[in-house]
Design an enzyme around this catalytic site. Structure first.
Site, PDB file in Angstrom:
ATOM      1  CB  SER A  13      -1.022  -0.012   1.170  1.00  0.00           C
ATOM      2  OG  SER A  13      -2.162  -0.773   0.886  1.00  0.00           O
ATOM      3  CE  LYS A  16      -4.530   1.639  -0.751  1.00  0.00           C
ATOM      4  NZ  LYS A  16      -3.982   0.346  -0.225  1.00  0.00           N
ATOM      5  CB  SER A  73      -4.986   1.188   3.480  1.00  0.00           C
ATOM      6  OG  SER A  73      -3.943   0.881   2.702  1.00  0.00           O
TER       7      SER A  73
END
Length: 214
Positions: A13, A16, A73
């Site tokens: 993640s 991101k 997330s």
């Protein structure tokens, strides 16, 4: 300090942050506004993994999607944003890789906007550090979002998995990540007085080790 800074590993993640970087770029260029209303597609709503619990057909501001990415997330939020900014996910991923080249992230390849497992999606600690530093220097106000400890959407509250927020003096971001192929990742920043530091840790065996090492 560095150790194995150029070993390739899935970013999870931490991806991101690149997605959010491109959103802020679009806003800065006048191509988007944080109060744009985005209609959520079925594809976005159906995205697996960590989620901000978007529903197909609902309308959500770009700013709320950014909060969903940073705090919850939300993989679903990333797809919605990619469709809004890039027209479609594939075009947005092309933008991500072009930005990576501009930032000289020479050992990084993005395959999707959220970090879900994908063959060939790889980065290094050094490249993620380049990303974090460029992002923070360009958009320091993004930390207002990254320092949020929880976010609620559609009645579901998600807590920020960066447990250094509020427990380590000066920490105000930035992003955690986990996929089984990489282990536990963390891109973290802290400011004390006029000094800001950034650290990237990839591949920890547990959340506890990730926090302790960071």
């Amino acid at each position: 300090y560095q150790k194995d800074a150029d070993d390739q590993i899935p970013p999870a993640s931490l991806t991101k942050i690149m997605t959010m970087f491109l959103v802020y770029d679009a806003v800065a260029a006048g191509k988007a506004h944080l109060y744009d209303v985005v209609e959520i597609s079925q594809a976005a709503a159906d995205t697996g993994g960590s989620s901000m619990h978007l529903k197909a057909g609902e309308q959500v501001t770009l700013l709320d999607l950014m909060k969903g990415m940073a705090v919850a997330s939300g993989n679903d939020a990333c797809v919605a944003v990619a469709e809004h900014i890039g027209g479609d996910v594939a075009s947005f991923v092309t933008m991500m890789n072009a930005k990576a080249q501009v930032l000289r992230m020479n050992n990084t390849v993005f395959k999707n906007p959220n970090g879900l497992p994908a063959d060939g999606q790889l980065t290094t600690a050094r490249d993620m550090l380049k990303l974090a530093v460029a992002y923070l220097l360009t958009y320091p106000n993004s930390l207002k979002i990254h320092s949020m400890t929880s976010y609620t959407h559609n009645g579901v509250t998600k807590n920020n998995s960066n447990k250094l927020l509020g427990t380590c003096d000066g920490v105000d971001g930035l992003k955690t990540g986990y996929v089984s192929a990489s282990g536990y990742n963390l891109m973290v920043t802290a400011k004390r007085n006029e000094t800001r530091i950034v650290a990237v840790l990839l591949g920890a065996d547990s959340p506890k080790i990730r926090l302790k090492e960071s």
